[in-house]
Design a protein around this motif. Structure first.
Motif, PDB file in Angstrom:
ATOM      1  N   SER A   3      20.503 -51.385 -11.419  1.00 33.06           N
ATOM      2  CA  SER A   3      21.137 -52.639 -10.694  1.00 33.06           C
ATOM      3  C   SER A   3      22.102 -52.046  -9.694  1.00 33.06           C
ATOM      4  O   SER A   3      21.871 -52.439  -8.456  1.00 33.06           O
ATOM      5  CB  SER A   3      22.394 -53.094 -11.695  1.00 33.06           C
ATOM      6  OG  SER A   3      22.671 -52.362 -12.708  1.00 33.06           O
ATOM      7  N   GLY A   4      22.725 -50.927  -9.330  1.00 29.52           N
ATOM      8  CA  GLY A   4      23.217 -50.439  -8.235  1.00 29.52           C
ATOM      9  C   GLY A   4      22.528 -50.234  -7.420  1.00 29.52           C
ATOM     10  O   GLY A   4      22.061 -50.871  -5.960  1.00 29.52           O
TER      11      GLY A   4
ATOM     12  N   SER B  83      19.424 -44.839  -3.613  1.00 29.76           N
ATOM     13  CA  SER B  83      20.296 -43.897  -4.338  1.00 29.76           C
ATOM     14  C   SER B  83      22.332 -43.976  -3.446  1.00 29.76           C
ATOM     15  O   SER B  83      22.545 -43.992  -5.108  1.00 29.76           O
ATOM     16  CB  SER B  83      19.999 -42.255  -4.174  1.00 29.76           C
ATOM     17  OG  SER B  83      19.557 -42.122  -2.567  1.00 29.76           O
ATOM     18  N   THR B  84      21.635 -44.628  -2.698  1.00 30.59           N
ATOM     19  CA  THR B  84      23.397 -44.968  -2.208  1.00 30.59           C
ATOM     20  C   THR B  84      24.028 -45.600  -3.380  1.00 30.59           C
ATOM     21  O   THR B  84      25.491 -46.346  -3.777  1.00 30.59           O
ATOM     22  CB  THR B  84      23.375 -44.800  -0.976  1.00 30.59           C
ATOM     23  OG1 THR B  84      22.825 -44.500   0.188  1.00 30.59           O
ATOM     24  CG2 THR B  84      24.593 -45.551  -0.061  1.00 30.59           C
ATOM     25  N   GLY B  85      23.235 -47.327  -3.217  1.00 30.48           N
ATOM     26  CA  GLY B  85      23.429 -47.910  -4.305  1.00 30.48           C
ATOM     27  C   GLY B  85      23.779 -48.042  -5.940  1.00 30.48           C
ATOM     28  O   GLY B  85      25.348 -48.037  -5.979  1.00 30.48           O
ATOM     29  N   ALA B  86      22.522 -46.665  -6.549  1.00 34.26           N
ATOM     30  CA  ALA B  86      22.720 -46.495  -7.575  1.00 34.26           C
ATOM     31  C   ALA B  86      24.007 -45.765  -7.573  1.00 34.26           C
ATOM     32  O   ALA B  86      25.107 -45.607  -8.616  1.00 34.26           O
ATOM     33  CB  ALA B  86      21.482 -45.351  -7.863  1.00 34.26           C
ATOM     34  N   PHE B  87      24.294 -44.731  -6.628  1.00 32.13           N
ATOM     35  CA  PHE B  87      25.484 -43.499  -7.108  1.00 32.13           C
ATOM     36  C   PHE B  87      26.864 -44.426  -6.612  1.00 32.13           C
ATOM     37  O   PHE B  87      27.668 -44.239  -7.444  1.00 32.13           O
ATOM     38  CB  PHE B  87      25.106 -42.530  -5.644  1.00 32.13           C
ATOM     39  CG  PHE B  87      26.872 -42.145  -5.736  1.00 32.13           C
ATOM     40  CD1 PHE B  87      26.521 -40.530  -6.573  1.00 32.13           C
ATOM     41  CD2 PHE B  87      27.440 -42.356  -4.497  1.00 32.13           C
ATOM     42  CE1 PHE B  87      27.528 -39.770  -6.570  1.00 32.13           C
ATOM     43  CE2 PHE B  87      29.114 -41.254  -4.522  1.00 32.13           C
ATOM     44  CZ  PHE B  87      28.905 -40.285  -5.696  1.00 32.13           C
TER      45      PHE B  87
ATOM     46  N   ALA C 193      22.518 -39.678 -15.688  1.00 31.90           N
ATOM     47  CA  ALA C 193      22.628 -40.554 -13.705  1.00 31.90           C
ATOM     48  C   ALA C 193      21.546 -39.575 -13.025  1.00 31.90           C
ATOM     49  O   ALA C 193      21.092 -40.851 -12.093  1.00 31.90           O
ATOM     50  CB  ALA C 193      24.301 -40.273 -13.304  1.00 31.90           C
ATOM     51  N   ILE C 194      21.851 -38.191 -13.116  1.00 32.19           N
ATOM     52  CA  ILE C 194      21.104 -37.996 -11.873  1.00 32.19           C
ATOM     53  C   ILE C 194      19.303 -38.276 -12.291  1.00 32.19           C
ATOM     54  O   ILE C 194      18.885 -38.368 -10.657  1.00 32.19           O
ATOM     55  CB  ILE C 194      21.166 -36.636 -11.467  1.00 32.19           C
ATOM     56  CG1 ILE C 194      22.701 -35.709 -11.651  1.00 32.19           C
ATOM     57  CG2 ILE C 194      20.237 -35.769 -10.979  1.00 32.19           C
ATOM     58  CD1 ILE C 194      23.244 -34.447 -11.187  1.00 32.19           C
ATOM     59  N   LEU C 195      19.158 -37.753 -13.570  1.00 34.85           N
ATOM     60  CA  LEU C 195      18.150 -38.360 -13.168  1.00 34.85           C
ATOM     61  C   LEU C 195      16.604 -39.530 -13.531  1.00 34.85           C
ATOM     62  O   LEU C 195      16.553 -39.910 -12.647  1.00 34.85           O
ATOM     63  CB  LEU C 195      17.613 -37.893 -14.841  1.00 34.85           C
ATOM     64  CG  LEU C 195      16.112 -37.188 -15.427  1.00 34.85           C
ATOM     65  CD1 LEU C 195      15.363 -36.339 -14.409  1.00 34.85           C
ATOM     66  CD2 LEU C 195      15.858 -36.899 -16.989  1.00 34.85           C
ATOM     67  N   THR C 196      17.630 -40.570 -13.718  1.00 34.48           N
ATOM     68  CA  THR C 196      17.185 -41.579 -13.497  1.00 34.48           C
ATOM     69  C   THR C 196      17.867 -42.453 -11.967  1.00 34.48           C
ATOM     70  O   THR C 196      16.570 -43.349 -11.318  1.00 34.48           O
ATOM     71  CB  THR C 196      18.735 -43.066 -14.060  1.00 34.48           C
ATOM     72  OG1 THR C 196      18.313 -41.946 -15.865  1.00 34.48           O
ATOM     73  CG2 THR C 196      17.835 -44.137 -14.978  1.00 34.48           C
ATOM     74  N   GLY C 197      18.908 -41.588 -11.034  1.00 36.74           N
ATOM     75  CA  GLY C 197      18.711 -42.086  -9.714  1.00 36.74           C
ATOM     76  C   GLY C 197      18.447 -41.710  -9.410  1.00 36.74           C
ATOM     77  O   GLY C 197      17.142 -42.549  -8.580  1.00 36.74           O
ATOM     78  N   VAL C 198      17.307 -40.180  -9.459  1.00 35.26           N
ATOM     79  CA  VAL C 198      16.221 -40.189  -7.984  1.00 35.26           C
ATOM     80  C   VAL C 198      15.244 -40.743  -8.784  1.00 35.26           C
ATOM     81  O   VAL C 198      14.524 -40.906  -7.775  1.00 35.26           O
ATOM     82  CB  VAL C 198      15.905 -38.323  -8.615  1.00 35.26           C
ATOM     83  CG1 VAL C 198      15.492 -37.907  -9.537  1.00 35.26           C
ATOM     84  CG2 VAL C 198      15.791 -37.751  -7.822  1.00 35.26           C
ATOM     85  N   ILE C 199      14.973 -41.220 -10.365  1.00 32.58           N
ATOM     86  CA  ILE C 199      13.497 -41.594 -10.362  1.00 32.58           C
ATOM     87  C   ILE C 199      13.799 -42.859  -9.847  1.00 32.58           C
ATOM     88  O   ILE C 199      12.243 -43.299  -8.639  1.00 32.58           O
ATOM     89  CB  ILE C 199      13.209 -41.896 -11.887  1.00 32.58           C
ATOM     90  CG1 ILE C 199      13.134 -40.077 -12.761  1.00 32.58           C
ATOM     91  CG2 ILE C 199      12.773 -42.767 -12.605  1.00 32.58           C
ATOM     92  CD1 ILE C 199      12.922 -40.169 -14.020  1.00 32.58           C
ATOM     93  N   THR C 200      14.501 -43.925  -9.650  1.00 24.15           N
ATOM     94  CA  THR C 200      14.784 -45.258  -8.987  1.00 24.15           C
ATOM     95  C   THR C 200      14.765 -44.811  -8.027  1.00 24.15           C
ATOM     96  O   THR C 200      14.310 -45.502  -6.979  1.00 24.15           O
ATOM     97  CB  THR C 200      16.087 -45.418  -9.668  1.00 24.15           C
ATOM     98  OG1 THR C 200      15.978 -45.386 -10.776  1.00 24.15           O
ATOM     99  CG2 THR C 200      16.204 -47.122  -9.420  1.00 24.15           C
ATOM    100  N   ALA C 201      14.990 -43.688  -7.041  1.00 29.97           N
ATOM    101  CA  ALA C 201      15.439 -43.505  -5.035  1.00 29.97           C
ATOM    102  C   ALA C 201      13.501 -43.698  -4.951  1.00 29.97           C
ATOM    103  O   ALA C 201      13.382 -44.033  -4.378  1.00 29.97           O
ATOM    104  CB  ALA C 201      15.582 -42.940  -4.689  1.00 29.97           C
TER     105      ALA C 201
END
Lengths: 266, 344
Positions: free
Chosen positions: B100-101, B135-139, B254-262
């Motif tokens: 969602s982020g 990734s900014t949003g996710a972070f 968080a890192i794994l999902t974040g980078v995948i989503t990015a």
């Protein structure tokens, strides 16, 4: 066979147990001074809600004392690290295990975690301890079953095996016979009693099996409304401590039988 | 004596073979037909008979297949970690509000341009800008969830806090959508379908770096994850620091999902379903077995999904997000109905 010593292994000093929420302390029990000698089988008795589980949690170091301290082998429990405590105190809890596919062997093997390396590899020594724990609790034949396939009595023995595999001087058990029938209750009690004798481990259980505890335990700890009594059955009888355990309208302690009996109303 | 720990060597051997087969299958599919022997020639580093084939394989299909494996295995591992941590079979990699982020970040970039000026829109075609926005949003959303998480003791509350942030982000996106033009909404929608292609080698390498770091981190959480199978209190009595392990598990996810989503957008379903499929196949809860098994299965399923997305016309690629659910959901339902027991 190891010799029994009179060395006090577990001690509490002016211990207050309970919960702290923000700035206010909710005290469950105050001023607890106990001494438990090494290699004894101790039963902690008291009515529902008096704070047996809280006391066990505090003794184990999982919960911080509100005041005072717990000493295990002359070391303050609250200043001992989690990983060190794990090699000294093991637990059998009342809570249900979360659902999983763990086999009996895997469950008992988890008791070796404080000793295994960072990827949890079991050494020969670990395997021996696990094997011994399974044998002494008569659960070896169950080892490849899933834990949810076991009966309550079997599961309880497996949980004791797990605590044994953890190889600690003290084992704390919170109501280990809560769901068991009379036969299995006695089986667990005698198992724990013989373990304390054979291994010189200190075994402390909380229980509602008052009459059985009176017969089998080396030491009793009675949590009553006013104060805590500790000692052998004889000592507690001479103090009239058993009369304080429950309100007297339904059950009475019969001194001749050394048992609690139901008070029939005529 | 009964062998106490079942040997899983055969199963892993099978999974690796399947992974290689579907990897080759995935590479050989596409709008240009390239013979299989030519593909082998290119993969071992020699030139094939046509230069364009070399180019297509090396710069389009190979990075895409590698991305598929990383996305599939990464999301599946994240899903497994969340299911164990929250002891909830419905948890997935996105419960921490990461998707969602990311969606919120991209929505601000694409949809917000009508509100904040059209200058932003010029950049939206670049992968890097999309990756940075998501990734900014996710972070930021993750940070909010984690800050909230440190203030609650109960692990289950984190799950609900993550869900709440998800709803909050969805609401903001709805408002942004309402004020946007049709072409922007379409562009946003395309992003939200997810995509495995379009990544250049430099992007794949950055992706790979993060992926390997997280995979390495997984070794350190095998022990706490296994002890958590007994519940938090037992784990504590085994000397595990709940707070520290929880943070490490959350960080890796968080890192794994974040980078995948990015890099590939919010790809649904895989992270939730693959751990269940793997547990049904392997019948174990031991994370030393489960983590590699889930990673292989995730990679295989993602490769299959991507191959299906290629198939229908060979001219167009279907949205990968639709395929994962379209193809995966019936399988999970079938498995559950057949086996009747859900393994958590």
């Amino acid at each position: 066979m190891s010799k029994k010593t009179n060395h006090n292994t577990l001690k509490t000093k002016d211990l207050s147990i309970g919960y702290s929420k923000k700035d206010t302390n909710h005290i469950v029990y105050n001023n607890i001074n106990l001494k438990v000698s090494k290699g004894s089988f101790v039963a902690l008795l008291g009515k529902n809600g008096i704070g047996k589980s809280t006391l066990l949690r505090t003794l184990s170091g999982v919960q911080k004392p509100l005041n005072g301290s717990v000493f295990f082998n002359d070391k303050d429990v609250s200043s001992t690290s989690n990983s060190e405590l794990a090699t000294q105190i093991s637990m059998v809890l009342t809570e249900r295990l979360p659902e999983s596919q763990l086999t009996v062997f895997e469950l008992v093997a988890l008791g070796r975690q404080p000793y295994t390396n960072w990827v949890d590899k079991l050494s020969n020594d670990d395997m021996q301890k696990i094997s011994w724990a399974l044998e002494i609790t008569e659960t070896k034949s169950l080892q490849s079953k899933r834990f949810y396939e076991l009966s309550d009595g079997q599961l309880q023995r497996v949980l004791i095996a797990r605590a044994l595999a953890q190889d600690t001087d003290l084992i704390l058990l919170d109501e280990p016979t809560a769901h068991l029938d009379m036969h299995h209750t006695i089986k667990i009690f005698t198992l724990l009693k013989s373990l304390a004798e054979k291994t010189n481990k200190t075994i402390l259980i909380s229980s509602h099996e008052v009459n059985l505890s009176i017969q089998l335990a080396d030491q009793l700890i009675l949590m009553t409304d006013d104060k805590i009594y500790a000692g052998s059955t004889k000592e507690l009888v001479s103090l009239n401590a058993f009369d304080q355990l429950f309100s007297k309208d339904l059950i009475n302690f019969n001194i001749d039988l050394e048992q609690f009996v139901f008070q029939k109303k005529n | 004596m009964i062998q106490p720990i079942k040997s899983y060597r055969k199963s892993f051997f099978g999974l690796i073979i399947l992974l290689i087969v579907f990897f080759l299958c995935n590479i050989s599919l596409g709008s240009v037909a390239i013979p299989l022997d030519e593909i082998f020639t290119i993969l071992v580093g020699r030139n094939s008979s046509k230069e364009t084939w070399d180019f297509i394989i090396l710069n389009f299909r190979l990075p895409k297949s590698i991305t598929a494996i990383m996305v599939g295995s990464g999301l599946s591992i994240s899903g497994l970690l969340m299911q164990t941590l929250f002891r909830n079979p419905l948890a997935g990699p996105f419960v921490l509000g990461i998707s969602s982020g990311a969606s919120l970040g991209v929505a601000f970039l694409i949809l917000g341009s009508s509100i904040f000026g059209s200058g932003l829109l010029a950049y939206t075609t670049s992968n890097w800008v999309l990756a940075i926005a998501s990734s900014t949003g996710a972070f930021l959303v993750l940070l909010a969830v984690l800050i909230a998480a440190t203030r609650v003791r109960n692990t289950m509350s984190i799950l609900i806090i993550g869900l709440m942030f998800g709803s909050l982000s969805a609401a903001i996106i709805s408002v942004l959508t309402y004020f946007s033009q049709a072409n922007q909404i379409q562009q946003y929608l395309f992003w939200s379908f997810g995509s495995l292609g379009n990544l250049s080698w430099s992007e794949v390498l950055v992706f790979l770096l993060f992926y390997l770091v997280c995979l390495g981190g997984c070794f350190f959480i095998i022990k706490p994850l296994n002890s958590l199978l007994l519940g938090e209190n037992y784990a504590k009595s085994l000397g595990i620091s709940i707070q520290k392990s929880r943070n490490l598990i959350l960080l890796i996810t968080a890192i794994l999902t974040g980078v995948i989503t990015a890099f590939s957008g919010p790809i649904a379903f895989i992270g939730l379903a693959v751990p269940h499929i793997t547990k049904l196949l392997f019948k174990t809860s031991n994370h030393k077995i489960l983590i590699p098994a889930v990673a292989c299965t995730g990679g295989i399923i993602m490769l299959i999904c991507d191959s299906i997305a290629q198939l229908p016309t060979l001219e167009y690629t279907l949205p990968i997000n639709a395929i994962t659910s379209l193809f995966g959901a019936p399988i999970v339902i079938w498995l559950l109905v057949r086996k009747r027991k859900i393994y958590v």
